[in-house]
Design a protein around this motif. Structure first.
Motif, PDB file in Angstrom:
ATOM      1  N   PRO A  32      22.940 -30.464  -5.334  1.00  0.00           N
ATOM      2  CA  PRO A  32      23.663 -29.567  -4.414  1.00  0.00           C
ATOM      3  C   PRO A  32      22.938 -29.418  -3.075  1.00  0.00           C
ATOM      4  CG  PRO A  32      23.621 -28.647  -6.629  1.00  0.00           C
ATOM      5  CD  PRO A  32      22.712 -29.839  -6.655  1.00  0.00           C
ATOM      6  N   GLU A  33      23.709 -29.330  -2.015  1.00  0.00           N
ATOM      7  CA  GLU A  33      23.154 -29.286  -0.660  1.00  0.00           C
ATOM      8  C   GLU A  33      22.203 -28.115  -0.452  1.00  0.00           C
ATOM      9  OE1 GLU A  33      23.407 -31.529   1.833  1.00  0.00           O
ATOM     10  OE2 GLU A  33      24.374 -32.784   0.303  1.00  0.00           O
ATOM     11  N   LYS A  34      22.441 -27.007  -1.138  1.00  0.00           N
ATOM     12  CA  LYS A  34      21.579 -25.842  -0.927  1.00  0.00           C
ATOM     13  C   LYS A  34      20.132 -26.106  -1.315  1.00  0.00           C
ATOM     14  CE  LYS A  34      22.538 -23.539  -5.376  1.00  0.00           C
ATOM     15  NZ  LYS A  34      23.031 -22.281  -5.996  1.00  0.00           N
ATOM     16  N   PHE A  35      19.911 -27.151  -2.140  1.00  0.00           N
ATOM     17  CA  PHE A  35      18.554 -27.485  -2.538  1.00  0.00           C
ATOM     18  C   PHE A  35      17.894 -28.474  -1.580  1.00  0.00           C
ATOM     19  CE2 PHE A  35      20.421 -26.025  -6.550  1.00  0.00           C
ATOM     20  CZ  PHE A  35      19.476 -25.067  -6.909  1.00  0.00           C
ATOM     21  N   LYS A  36      18.582 -28.809  -0.504  1.00  0.00           N
ATOM     22  CA  LYS A  36      18.018 -29.739   0.482  1.00  0.00           C
ATOM     23  C   LYS A  36      17.637 -29.047   1.785  1.00  0.00           C
ATOM     24  CE  LYS A  36      20.919 -33.424  -1.419  1.00  0.00           C
ATOM     25  NZ  LYS A  36      22.029 -34.372  -1.169  1.00  0.00           N
ATOM     26  N   VAL A  37      17.929 -27.749   1.885  1.00  0.00           N
ATOM     27  CA  VAL A  37      17.723 -27.054   3.158  1.00  0.00           C
ATOM     28  C   VAL A  37      16.246 -26.933   3.523  1.00  0.00           C
ATOM     29  CG1 VAL A  37      19.882 -25.763   3.001  1.00  0.00           C
ATOM     30  CG2 VAL A  37      17.803 -24.795   2.001  1.00  0.00           C
ATOM     31  N   ARG A  38      15.348 -26.995   2.555  1.00  0.00           N
ATOM     32  CA  ARG A  38      13.922 -26.925   2.880  1.00  0.00           C
ATOM     33  C   ARG A  38      13.388 -28.258   3.385  1.00  0.00           C
ATOM     34  NH1 ARG A  38      10.114 -25.978  -0.675  1.00  0.00           N
ATOM     35  NH2 ARG A  38      11.245 -26.221  -2.636  1.00  0.00           N
ATOM     36  N   GLY A  39      14.288 -29.240   3.477  1.00  0.00           N
ATOM     37  CA  GLY A  39      13.890 -30.539   4.007  1.00  0.00           C
ATOM     38  C   GLY A  39      14.118 -31.667   3.037  1.00  0.00           C
ATOM     39  N   TYR A  40      14.745 -32.719   3.520  1.00  0.00           N
ATOM     40  CA  TYR A  40      14.925 -33.928   2.718  1.00  0.00           C
ATOM     41  C   TYR A  40      15.231 -35.096   3.651  1.00  0.00           C
ATOM     42  CZ  TYR A  40      17.070 -37.581  -0.065  1.00  0.00           C
ATOM     43  OH  TYR A  40      17.372 -38.802  -0.605  1.00  0.00           O
ATOM     44  N   LYS A  41      14.523 -36.191   3.466  1.00  0.00           N
ATOM     45  CA  LYS A  41      14.741 -37.399   4.241  1.00  0.00           C
ATOM     46  C   LYS A  41      15.045 -38.542   3.279  1.00  0.00           C
ATOM     47  CE  LYS A  41      12.553 -40.417   7.678  1.00  0.00           C
ATOM     48  NZ  LYS A  41      11.319 -40.668   8.475  1.00  0.00           N
ATOM     49  N   PRO A  42      16.263 -39.126   3.369  1.00  0.00           N
ATOM     50  CA  PRO A  42      16.587 -40.245   2.467  1.00  0.00           C
ATOM     51  C   PRO A  42      15.497 -41.317   2.505  1.00  0.00           C
ATOM     52  CG  PRO A  42      18.527 -39.564   3.681  1.00  0.00           C
ATOM     53  CD  PRO A  42      17.378 -38.793   4.267  1.00  0.00           C
ATOM     54  N   HIS A  43      15.147 -41.796   1.324  1.00  0.00           N
ATOM     55  CA  HIS A  43      14.033 -42.740   1.203  1.00  0.00           C
ATOM     56  C   HIS A  43      14.543 -44.147   0.878  1.00  0.00           C
ATOM     57  CE1 HIS A  43      10.089 -44.324   0.068  1.00  0.00           C
ATOM     58  NE2 HIS A  43      10.649 -44.794  -1.031  1.00  0.00           N
ATOM     59  N   LYS A  44      14.050 -45.119   1.617  1.00  0.00           N
ATOM     60  CA  LYS A  44      14.361 -46.516   1.323  1.00  0.00           C
ATOM     61  C   LYS A  44      13.268 -47.052   0.405  1.00  0.00           C
ATOM     62  CE  LYS A  44      15.177 -51.063   3.390  1.00  0.00           C
ATOM     63  NZ  LYS A  44      15.197 -51.847   4.659  1.00  0.00           N
ATOM     64  N   PRO A  45      13.622 -47.497  -0.816  1.00  0.00           N
ATOM     65  CA  PRO A  45      12.596 -47.983  -1.748  1.00  0.00           C
ATOM     66  C   PRO A  45      11.784 -49.119  -1.157  1.00  0.00           C
ATOM     67  CG  PRO A  45      14.710 -47.729  -2.852  1.00  0.00           C
ATOM     68  CD  PRO A  45      14.968 -47.568  -1.385  1.00  0.00           C
ATOM     69  N   GLY A  46      10.527 -49.191  -1.559  1.00  0.00           N
ATOM     70  CA  GLY A  46       9.677 -50.288  -1.129  1.00  0.00           C
ATOM     71  C   GLY A  46      10.160 -51.616  -1.687  1.00  0.00           C
ATOM     72  N   GLU A  47       9.600 -52.679  -1.167  1.00  0.00           N
ATOM     73  CA  GLU A  47       9.990 -54.025  -1.625  1.00  0.00           C
ATOM     74  C   GLU A  47       9.728 -54.172  -3.121  1.00  0.00           C
ATOM     75  OE1 GLU A  47       8.877 -58.741  -0.756  1.00  0.00           O
ATOM     76  OE2 GLU A  47       7.979 -57.127   0.442  1.00  0.00           O
ATOM     77  N   PHE A  48      10.734 -54.656  -3.843  1.00  0.00           N
ATOM     78  CA  PHE A  48      10.629 -54.797  -5.284  1.00  0.00           C
ATOM     79  C   PHE A  48       9.490 -55.738  -5.656  1.00  0.00           C
ATOM     80  CE2 PHE A  48      12.091 -57.298  -9.086  1.00  0.00           C
ATOM     81  CZ  PHE A  48      11.709 -56.347 -10.023  1.00  0.00           C
TER      82      PHE A  48
END
Length: 409
Positions: free
Chosen positions: A293-309
């Motif tokens: 839920p969006e309310k749990f992202k208000v303290r900050g969240y940056k989508p992460h791109k996984p490292g090279e497999f």
């Protein structure tokens, strides 16, 4: 005689230097860690973590000089000691199918068979014991008026996965088959656990859900459980990565120690280089920040791109995809068979989103869920509600809600 005197002087100097070093470490840790202001008793938590870091440093010193390993020393500090008898409970140490357990039974007479609970302690699969969680088990046994079986499963890294899971499963099956011997209704048994114990409770519950030769579990209680090892960059892992006592890097370290007894690939796990792209896509429907839920992202969240497999890393950790290790990855057909559930999460806990994702999975599959979120809570707070000099009363609120849920079943 003179040489002995010199030796004693040197020893005293070493002890004094060590005490100064530890005091300095506590002071440094106390001021250098940023504890979120919304946490229950932030000053106390900072002091507790400074103490933990200092004892960790001592463990490293003892390992280097050959006294004992750091893990052995940490276990000594975390394993607790058996409490004095409680006049309201009888307790007995036994073995269920070879697994050590402690059985707590209320002394007050019952009108019939009581409910029962199987309790699986936390500690990252490496630490803690039946003794360390005795206060919680006593509180549940007395407050819920039920028989509690606390399981002393084998610990990693000496005993790698699936040792802990197998011990918990075997002890649970033994108890369910012999429940009436302990005055317990076999159709009214709960499985419960905190942290790594929550992981084990979820795994045991899933396995028992597929058994036709045993009564159905009445409920499962999962207290800040760790339920997946695919993504250590979910919102809660980012927001709470430095919130003690469970840091983000610790979560990956514990999972690797349990799996392999070797945590050398922690960095690759944190970066997400350990999962093949096709498998990540397969499980994205369940392990996905979009499901938080969006309310749990208000303290900050940056989508992460996984490292090279990195295939070589995957080869060492591919069992992370087994539901008995990561219960969030179980198929819908198994999830649909699960009993009524109670999920306890804390806002300032890296594992918060594991619990939220599992809550969604259960609800999506028609399983009734009672969810309690401790807004000022952090990982492990239930064990600290009455912990001598380090006490966090907010944890008692969570424990009271668990007892309330049990009594309402």
């Amino acid at each position: 005689m003179e040489s002995l005197y010199v030796l004693l002087i040197l020893l005293a100097a070493f002890i004094a230097s060590f005490i100064v070093a530890i005091a300095g470490a506590i002071q440094t840790q106390y001021f250098n860690f940023s504890i979120p202001p919304g946490v229950n008793q932030p000053g106390m938590l900072r002091l507790l973590f400074a103490f933990m870091r200092s004892t960790s440093a001592l463990g490293k010193i003892l390992e280097k000089i050959g006294v004992c390993s750091q893990i052995t020393f940490t276990r000594y500090l975390h394993n607790g000691k058996k409490l004095r008898p409680d006049p309201q409970l009888s307790q007995q140490d036994e073995r269920f199918d070879g697994v050590p357990v402690r059985v707590y039974r209320p002394r007050a007479p019952a009108s019939g068979l009581r409910p029962g609970a199987i309790f699986l302690h936390g500690g990252g699969w490496l630490y803690c014991s039946i003794d360390s969680h005795e206060k919680i088990c006593r509180c549940i046994a007395k407050g819920g008026e039920l028989v509690v079986v606390s399981v002393g499963y084998r610990l990693a890294p000496e005993h790698k996965y699936p040792a802990a899971y197998e011990d918990c499963l075997n002890a649970s099956i033994h108890f369910m088959k012999n429940a009436e011997h302990y005055g317990v209704d076999p159709a009214n048994v709960i499985v419960c656990g905190d942290s790594a114990g929550g992981n084990l409770a979820a795994a045991v519950s899933q396995t028992l859900a597929g058994r036709s030769d045993l009564p159905r579990l009445r409920a499962q209680i999962l207290i800040y459980p760790g339920l997946q090892a695919l993504d250590f960059n979910l919102p809660s892992y980012q927001q709470n990565q430095g919130v003690p006592p469970l840091l983000r890097e610790h979560a990956a370290f514990f999972a690797l120690q349990y799996l392999n007894g070797d945590a050398s690939n922690v960095q690759e796990i944190l970066e997400g280089s350990h999962i093949p792209p096709d498998m990540r896509l397969k499980y994205r429907k369940w392990v996905n920040p979009d499901n938080i839920p969006e309310k749990f992202k208000v303290r900050g969240y940056k989508p992460h791109k996984p490292g090279e497999f990195k295939p070589e890393v995957y080869e060492t950790v591919k069992r992370f995809c087994e539901p008995s290790l990561c219960p969030l990855l179980a198929e819908d057909a198994r999830i649909q068979q699960l009993p009524e559930s109670f999920i306890f999460t804390c806002e300032y806990d890296v594992l918060r989103d594991d619990g939220l994702l599992y809550k969604k999975r259960l609800e999506d599959n028609g399983v009734r869920v009672t969810w309690y979120h401790l807004e000022d809570g952090f990982h492990g707070i239930l064990s600290l509600y009455d912990n001598y000099g380090f006490s966090f009363p907010s944890g008692k609120k969570g424990l009271d809600r668990i007892v309330e849920f049990i009594k309402g079943l």
